[in-house]
Scaffold this motif. Structure first.
Motif, short mmCIF file in Angstrom:
data_model
loop_
_atom_site.label_atom_id
_atom_site.label_comp_id
_atom_site.label_asym_id
_atom_site.label_seq_id
_atom_site.Cartn_x
_atom_site.Cartn_y
_atom_site.Cartn_z
N ASP A 117 0.99 -1.24 0.01
CA ASP A 117 0.15 -0.07 -0.16
C ASP A 117 0.94 0.99 0.06
O ASP A 117 1.20 1.89 0.84
CB ASP A 117 -0.93 -0.04 1.17
N VAL A 118 1.19 1.70 -1.09
CA VAL A 118 2.34 2.73 -1.15
C VAL A 118 1.59 4.10 -1.01
O VAL A 118 2.33 4.85 -0.24
CB VAL A 118 2.88 2.91 -2.88
N ASP A 119 0.44 4.31 -0.98
CA ASP A 119 -0.03 5.64 -0.86
C ASP A 119 -0.13 5.78 0.77
O ASP A 119 0.26 6.90 1.28
CB ASP A 119 -1.52 5.87 -1.14
N GLN A 120 -0.48 4.51 1.42
CA GLN A 120 -0.58 4.74 2.97
C GLN A 120 0.92 4.78 3.40
O GLN A 120 1.08 5.45 4.48
CB GLN A 120 -1.28 3.32 3.39
N LEU A 121 1.84 4.05 2.92
CA LEU A 121 3.41 4.07 3.35
C LEU A 121 3.70 5.50 3.29
O LEU A 121 4.41 5.99 4.10
CB LEU A 121 3.87 3.15 2.50
N ARG A 122 3.42 6.56 2.09
CA ARG A 122 3.86 7.56 2.10
C ARG A 122 3.28 8.47 2.78
O ARG A 122 4.17 9.38 3.41
CB ARG A 122 3.69 8.15 0.67
N GLY A 123 1.88 8.09 3.32
CA GLY A 123 1.29 9.00 4.20
C GLY A 123 1.87 9.16 5.74
O GLY A 123 1.86 10.00 6.42
N LEU A 124 2.47 7.75 6.04
CA LEU A 124 3.13 7.40 7.35
C LEU A 124 4.50 8.26 7.40
O LEU A 124 5.04 8.53 8.54
CB LEU A 124 3.15 6.02 7.58
N GLN A 125 4.78 8.59 6.30
CA GLN A 125 6.26 9.41 6.16
C GLN A 125 7.44 8.76 7.30
O GLN A 125 7.91 9.46 8.01
CB GLN A 125 5.94 10.95 6.78
N PRO A 126 7.74 7.50 6.87
CA PRO A 126 8.76 6.85 7.66
C PRO A 126 10.05 7.49 7.53
O PRO A 126 10.29 8.05 6.36
CB PRO A 126 8.49 5.46 7.03
N SER A 127 10.90 7.28 8.59
CA SER A 127 12.28 7.70 8.27
C SER A 127 13.16 6.56 8.18
O SER A 127 14.17 6.60 7.47
CB SER A 127 12.77 8.34 9.55
N VAL A 128 12.57 5.34 8.46
CA VAL A 128 13.06 3.93 8.37
C VAL A 128 12.28 2.83 7.74
O VAL A 128 11.13 2.84 8.24
CB VAL A 128 13.85 3.49 9.64
N ILE A 129 12.47 2.38 6.77
CA ILE A 129 11.95 1.19 6.16
C ILE A 129 12.62 -0.14 6.38
O ILE A 129 13.72 -0.23 5.70
CB ILE A 129 11.19 1.45 4.93
N VAL A 130 12.17 -1.11 7.18
CA VAL A 130 13.08 -2.53 7.16
C VAL A 130 12.20 -3.46 6.41
O VAL A 130 11.07 -3.76 6.55
CB VAL A 130 13.09 -3.02 8.87
N THR A 131 12.97 -3.89 5.46
CA THR A 131 12.52 -5.22 4.66
C THR A 131 13.72 -5.81 4.28
O THR A 131 14.70 -5.81 4.76
CB THR A 131 12.02 -4.28 3.26
N GLN A 132 13.32 -6.92 3.46
CA GLN A 132 14.04 -8.19 3.05
C GLN A 132 14.57 -7.82 1.68
O GLN A 132 13.71 -7.51 0.93
CB GLN A 132 13.38 -9.26 3.24
#
Length: 106
Positions: free
Chosen positions: A91-106
């Protein structure tokens, strides 16, 4: 000191972040972390229950595969990967809206 805004799209990383005291900085999570089963759109997914302290956070992913049988899931995964497709929706729109400073993924 400014707090980080952390999104973990990897369940094991979410567990570690919470265990080292980062839970207050988490703002989003994977569909694979949460109570029993959750829904994003219309797909039901079985998930891990730990850590329970982040169940309330927005869910940013969902599996593209649907569980029927182990053989069918294997087929779905093989087809997706051979076509160069992802196994998850984000959910890219929601991700952008959360304005993360760090995204942890694989």
């Amino acid at each position: 000191m400014t707090m980080e805004r952390i999104i973990s799209l990897l369940p094991s990383a979410a567990e570690i972040i919470c265990l080292v005291g980062g839970q207050p900085e988490m703002v989003g999570r994977s569909h694979e972390v949460g109570p029993g089963s959750v829904k994003l759109n219309s797909q039901k997914s079985t998930t891990d229950d730990f850590p329970s302290t982040i169940h309330h956070l927005p869910i940013l992913t969902e599996a593209k595969t649907k569980f029927t049988t182990a053989a069918d899931v294997d087929r779905q995964v093989s087809e997706a990967l051979s076509s160069g497709n992802s196994l998850y929706n984000l959910d890219v729109d929601q991700l952008r809206g959360l304005q993360p400073s760090v995204i942890v993924t694989q």
